[in-house]
Scaffold this active site. Sequence first.
Site, mmCIF file in Angstrom:
data_model
loop_
_atom_site.group_PDB
_atom_site.id
_atom_site.type_symbol
_atom_site.label_atom_id
_atom_site.label_comp_id
_atom_site.label_asym_id
_atom_site.label_seq_id
_atom_site.Cartn_x
_atom_site.Cartn_y
_atom_site.Cartn_z
ATOM 1 C CG HIS A 38 -2.192 -0.686 1.068
ATOM 2 N ND1 HIS A 38 -3.408 -0.063 1.215
ATOM 3 C CD2 HIS A 38 -2.467 -1.968 0.746
ATOM 4 C CE1 HIS A 38 -4.379 -0.924 1.002
ATOM 5 N NE2 HIS A 38 -3.837 -2.098 0.714
ATOM 6 N N GLY A 106 -5.410 -3.681 -8.563
ATOM 7 C CA GLY A 106 -5.149 -2.504 -7.743
ATOM 8 C C GLY A 106 -6.366 -1.805 -7.183
ATOM 9 C CD GLU A 107 -6.661 -2.449 -3.406
ATOM 10 O OE1 GLU A 107 -5.559 -1.935 -3.143
ATOM 11 O OE2 GLU A 107 -6.885 -3.671 -3.301
ATOM 12 C CG ASN A 110 -2.912 1.219 -2.177
ATOM 13 O OD1 ASN A 110 -2.647 1.754 -1.104
ATOM 14 N ND2 ASN A 110 -3.682 0.142 -2.260
#
Length: 321
Positions: A38, A106-107, A110
Amino acid sequence: MMRIGYTMMTEQAGPRELVEHVVEAERVGFDFSVISDHSFPWLESLGHAPYAWSVLGAAAQATSTIPLMSFVTCPTFRYHPAVIAQKAATVQQLSEGRFRLGLGSGENLNEHVVGAGWPSARVRLAMLDEAVEIIRALFTGAYVTRNGRYFQVADARLWDVPDDPPPLGIAASGPRSCALAGRHGDLLIATEPKRELVDAFDAQGGAGKPRVGQLPICYDTDREAAVARAHEQFRWALGGWRLNAELPLPVGFAQASEHTRPEDVAKSIPCGDDVGAVADAVRPFAEAGFTELALLQIGGDRQLPFLHWAETTLLPALRDL
């Protein structure tokens, strides 16, 4: 028997503490370990986000037997896939073959830091697909040049290639990502105990490969304290991954979960020291076909008590199931 792992959650502990915790996890007998990757914590109350790959290098030297795994790294925004390939190959050598490379789409939390925007889930999966092909090619030790739709690679090569490249795990939460994991992955990663994910993975080439899940728990001898801590630090998880992949900052997760009650969290996360409650939460993963499950203890300052409980009580009970 399902293998039980330990989670180094970078969002809730500093780098030195994470290494100390995984050393203890190895000592008490966890079968493997995973680490999140992260640049931001989900909520400000978690308070940390050290660089996972530095921690992995330190953990590879501080431990000797416990397998390590990124859970998961996004190879499409913060990191170019050629950089991921080099990092993973290096950790595989430092750990003497104990590393598995977990990858996902992913997010926003981040990946927003590089200012590249946040495309649709379909595009993110297409990017992941292309990135995995580049990483696989580089693991051969050959020169790689690609003029892809999303990534450019010019005369890249890994000069320190491990004899056995790290197995690739791919995170999946729906049919498209399961298909990608089945085609390209050596193992499936998922955080929900859904049989349909395993079946879709198997149908696309994943049959017989490991399936790795993750379960948050909040151990404490005081159940009320455990529920309060889980609510303070982990209520964001009840939003589901479709929401959690989209929000860019911890304040958004705080706002999205402001009406989540402690009792709501306690229904989803085993809290306290009831081994039976943890076993009840583990069982759906086993029934869905998962072969490995990483436990995530909530509370960066409550890892050592949890690890002691795991050694004396929890792990023996889970292995007797």
